[in-house]
Design an enzyme around this catalytic site. Sequence first.
Site, PDB file in Angstrom:
ATOM      1  N   GLN A 158      -7.624  -2.016   4.109  1.00  0.00           N
ATOM      2  CA  GLN A 158      -6.598  -1.206   3.435  1.00  0.00           C
ATOM      3  C   GLN A 158      -7.206  -0.419   2.268  1.00  0.00           C
ATOM      4  OE1 GLN A 158      -2.406  -2.593   3.063  1.00  0.00           O
ATOM      5  NE2 GLN A 158      -2.892  -2.843   0.906  1.00  0.00           N
TER       6      GLN A 158
ATOM      7  N   TYR B 234      -9.546  -6.796  12.428  1.00  0.00           N
ATOM      8  CA  TYR B 234      -8.907  -6.275  11.211  1.00  0.00           C
ATOM      9  C   TYR B 234      -8.942  -7.312  10.105  1.00  0.00           C
ATOM     10  CZ  TYR B 234      -5.524  -4.364   7.947  1.00  0.00           C
ATOM     11  OH  TYR B 234      -4.922  -3.877   6.814  1.00  0.00           O
TER      12      TYR B 234
ATOM     13  N   LYS C 166     -17.485  30.534 -28.517  1.00  0.00           N
ATOM     14  CA  LYS C 166     -17.846  29.803 -27.308  1.00  0.00           C
ATOM     15  C   LYS C 166     -17.107  30.269 -26.063  1.00  0.00           C
ATOM     16  CE  LYS C 166     -20.257  26.670 -26.759  1.00  0.00           C
ATOM     17  NZ  LYS C 166     -20.149  25.264 -27.135  1.00  0.00           N
TER      18      LYS C 166
ATOM     19  N   SER D 220       0.826  -1.220   0.000  1.00  0.00           N
ATOM     20  CA  SER D 220       0.000   0.000   0.000  1.00  0.00           C
ATOM     21  C   SER D 220       0.854   1.261   0.000  1.00  0.00           C
ATOM     22  CB  SER D 220      -0.934   0.000   1.215  1.00  0.00           C
ATOM     23  OG  SER D 220      -0.207  -0.195   2.403  1.00  0.00           O
TER      24      SER D 220
ATOM     25  N   ASN E 223     -17.213  28.471 -22.370  1.00  0.00           N
ATOM     26  CA  ASN E 223     -17.847  27.341 -21.695  1.00  0.00           C
ATOM     27  C   ASN E 223     -17.570  27.324 -20.191  1.00  0.00           C
ATOM     28  OD1 ASN E 223     -18.708  26.375 -24.213  1.00  0.00           O
ATOM     29  ND2 ASN E 223     -16.762  25.314 -24.535  1.00  0.00           N
TER      30      ASN E 223
ATOM     31  N   LYS F 118      -8.217   3.742   2.188  1.00  0.00           N
ATOM     32  CA  LYS F 118      -7.426   4.958   1.982  1.00  0.00           C
ATOM     33  C   LYS F 118      -7.652   5.619   0.627  1.00  0.00           C
ATOM     34  CE  LYS F 118      -4.257   3.184   5.152  1.00  0.00           C
ATOM     35  NZ  LYS F 118      -4.999   1.904   4.960  1.00  0.00           N
TER      36      LYS F 118
ATOM     37  N   ASN G  63      -2.189  -2.883  13.079  1.00  0.00           N
ATOM     38  CA  ASN G  63      -3.645  -2.688  13.020  1.00  0.00           C
ATOM     39  C   ASN G  63      -4.088  -1.452  13.810  1.00  0.00           C
ATOM     40  OD1 ASN G  63      -3.443  -5.028  11.603  1.00  0.00           O
ATOM     41  ND2 ASN G  63      -4.504  -6.320  13.101  1.00  0.00           N
TER      42      ASN G  63
ATOM     43  N   GLU H 211     -18.908  22.592 -14.688  1.00  0.00           N
ATOM     44  CA  GLU H 211     -19.274  21.264 -15.211  1.00  0.00           C
ATOM     45  C   GLU H 211     -18.412  20.172 -14.580  1.00  0.00           C
ATOM     46  OE1 GLU H 211     -20.456  21.555 -19.742  1.00  0.00           O
ATOM     47  OE2 GLU H 211     -18.791  22.858 -19.301  1.00  0.00           O
TER      48      GLU H 211
ATOM     49  N   THR I 234     -39.884  27.110  -9.537  1.00  0.00           N
ATOM     50  CA  THR I 234     -40.185  25.732  -9.119  1.00  0.00           C
ATOM     51  C   THR I 234     -40.449  24.992 -10.428  1.00  0.00           C
ATOM     52  OG1 THR I 234     -42.561  26.118  -8.902  1.00  0.00           O
ATOM     53  CG2 THR I 234     -41.256  26.468  -6.924  1.00  0.00           C
ATOM     54  N   HIS I 235     -40.076  23.746 -10.489  1.00  0.00           N
ATOM     55  CA  HIS I 235     -40.199  22.954 -11.733  1.00  0.00           C
ATOM     56  C   HIS I 235     -39.503  23.642 -12.909  1.00  0.00           C
ATOM     57  CE1 HIS I 235     -43.476  20.765  -9.615  1.00  0.00           C
ATOM     58  NE2 HIS I 235     -43.782  21.977  -9.180  1.00  0.00           N
TER      59      HIS I 235
ATOM     60  N   SER J 289     -13.690  27.107 -27.301  1.00  0.00           N
ATOM     61  CA  SER J 289     -13.820  25.917 -28.119  1.00  0.00           C
ATOM     62  C   SER J 289     -12.747  25.953 -29.190  1.00  0.00           C
ATOM     63  CB  SER J 289     -15.204  25.881 -28.763  1.00  0.00           C
ATOM     64  OG  SER J 289     -15.163  25.120 -29.949  1.00  0.00           O
TER      65      SER J 289
HETATM   66  N1  ARG Z   1      -1.125  -1.354   5.153  1.00  0.00           N
HETATM   67  C1  ARG Z   1      -2.087  -1.861   6.087  1.00  0.00           C
HETATM   68  C2  ARG Z   1      -3.405  -1.071   5.978  1.00  0.00           C
HETATM   69  O1  ARG Z   1      -3.413  -0.054   5.392  1.00  0.00           O
HETATM   70  C3  ARG Z   1      -1.547  -1.768   7.468  1.00  0.00           C
HETATM   71  C4  ARG Z   1      -2.081  -2.792   8.408  1.00  0.00           C
HETATM   72  C5  ARG Z   1      -1.586  -4.107   8.106  1.00  0.00           C
HETATM   73  N2  ARG Z   1      -1.929  -5.038   9.121  1.00  0.00           N
HETATM   74  C6  ARG Z   1      -1.893  -6.338   8.864  1.00  0.00           C
HETATM   75  N3  ARG Z   1      -2.179  -7.127   9.822  1.00  0.00           N
HETATM   76  N4  ARG Z   1      -1.571  -6.811   7.712  1.00  0.00           N
HETATM   77  O2  ARG Z   1      -4.444  -1.500   6.467  1.00  0.00           O
END
Ligand code: ARG
Length: 463
Positions: free
Chosen positions: A322, A317, A283, A23, A285, A325, A110, A290, A155-156, A277
């Site tokens: 993971q 966990y 144009k 990760s 825009n 993120k 964890n 948008e 409205t509408h 454009s």
């Molecule tokens: N990179 C992991 C995450 O973002 C960290 C935790 C990993 N823990 C494990 N027991 N493999 O969740």
Amino acid sequence: MEKLWSGNLHAALDPVSDEINASIRFDRRIYRQDIKGSVAHARMLGAKGIIPKADAEAIIAALKDILSEIDAGSLAIDESCEDIHSFVEMELTRRLGDVGKRLHTARSRNDQVALDFRLFLRDETQDIIGKTLALLSVLSDKAEAHRADIMPGYTHMQRAQPITMGHHLMAWAMMLTRDVGRMKDALRRMNESPLGCAALAGTTYDIDRMGPALELGFDGITKNSLEGVGDRDFAVELLSAFAMCMAHLSRFSEEIILWSSWEFRFVSIDDGYSTGSSIMPQKKNPDMAELVRGKTGRVYGDLMTMLTVLKGLPLAYNKDLQEDKEALFDAIDTLKLSLNVFAPMVATMKAHAENMRAAASGGFINATDCADYLTRKGMPFRTAYRVTGDLVNECMARHTTLEDLPLEVYKSFSDLFEDDIYENISLEACVSRRVSEGGPALASVDRQIEWVRAFIGKEENPS
Ligand code: ARG
């Protein structure tokens, strides 16, 4: 790179497993929070005598060096490490040898990642709140500048009743104040430290969970160790607040796009926030609006990603977590960018009062006021509504408006009509008579602006 977890595993990971498992490509972004969390953990280990105090001090000093070197760009994050936690620990151990290896006592990745992520989201959400307040301040100024500029309210998508541009802009402001409220609510509930939950079942060491929690700005600690590491409700709550904020920006974008069309011509977007454009030289825009409207879909998708990751996930966990993120990072980047472009786009947008007024002058937008006139003179509203409907039909047949209809025609529909009908259905009267709280009358809009400015002040300087 040797894995932190190669306890009883002997063969190396297949490269494709490494690819899906690692990760660091994205969690490198939380290095600051990771190091901050480790500093607090090391301090606690030293204070409780779980590791020698001198070791704790050496670890803290080295962690601080690592942080400032990454910040300065003199230390590169090694992407052959599995994740940011592995990188920081590897770097620490490279510098301190065995002393560095003591940091992970009484901790698991964890609780470490659950901590880092909360710290990161707290920092980012505070930043987003600041940007939302900046947009609110732009909206209040703009509303004040156009407090008396009459426009049709719809409205509408049909012309309904006259309002002012100030009144309309403050509607968006009110929605954004609630976005700030939702983000703050989520932050409040999230502000408990999971550090010390360890892998899932706490630890045999006599740790202090409250000390590091307070050092890191938490109000307290999570109360169950399984939940501390296995929960990501806070991520869903924040994503939902972000998605709602994007919904508001998207709806507002839609109006800006309509208003800037040739059909409406209520506003002109500044050249700095428009594109041309490549083929049509005339144009101009509204791409930025948008794009905000388009990018709203991404943030909804991020929310759905997080909800779906949690669906059916057993405690505590699981590696699925993971996946939290990238969804949050994307939502944060998208919302920040949208807020960044929105504030100056609205600030520099020019409103064309004469076009808005012309649009408000057609469409029998004062018909309700004509009915109210009769009602004030004693006619029951439902009858007045009927009579005014007939008057509107009469106007349409004569290709005229209520303002221009001769008094004798009015009188042929009801003898309650007098010469004062014209001043009663003027657009100014229609707006200024709407004195009910929250309505478009000048004093009411001024109170709304004042309320939003007080809200911004309170959020910026909480006493
Ligand atoms: N990179 C992991 C995450 O973002 C960290 C935790 C990993 N823990 C494990 N027991 N493999 O969740």
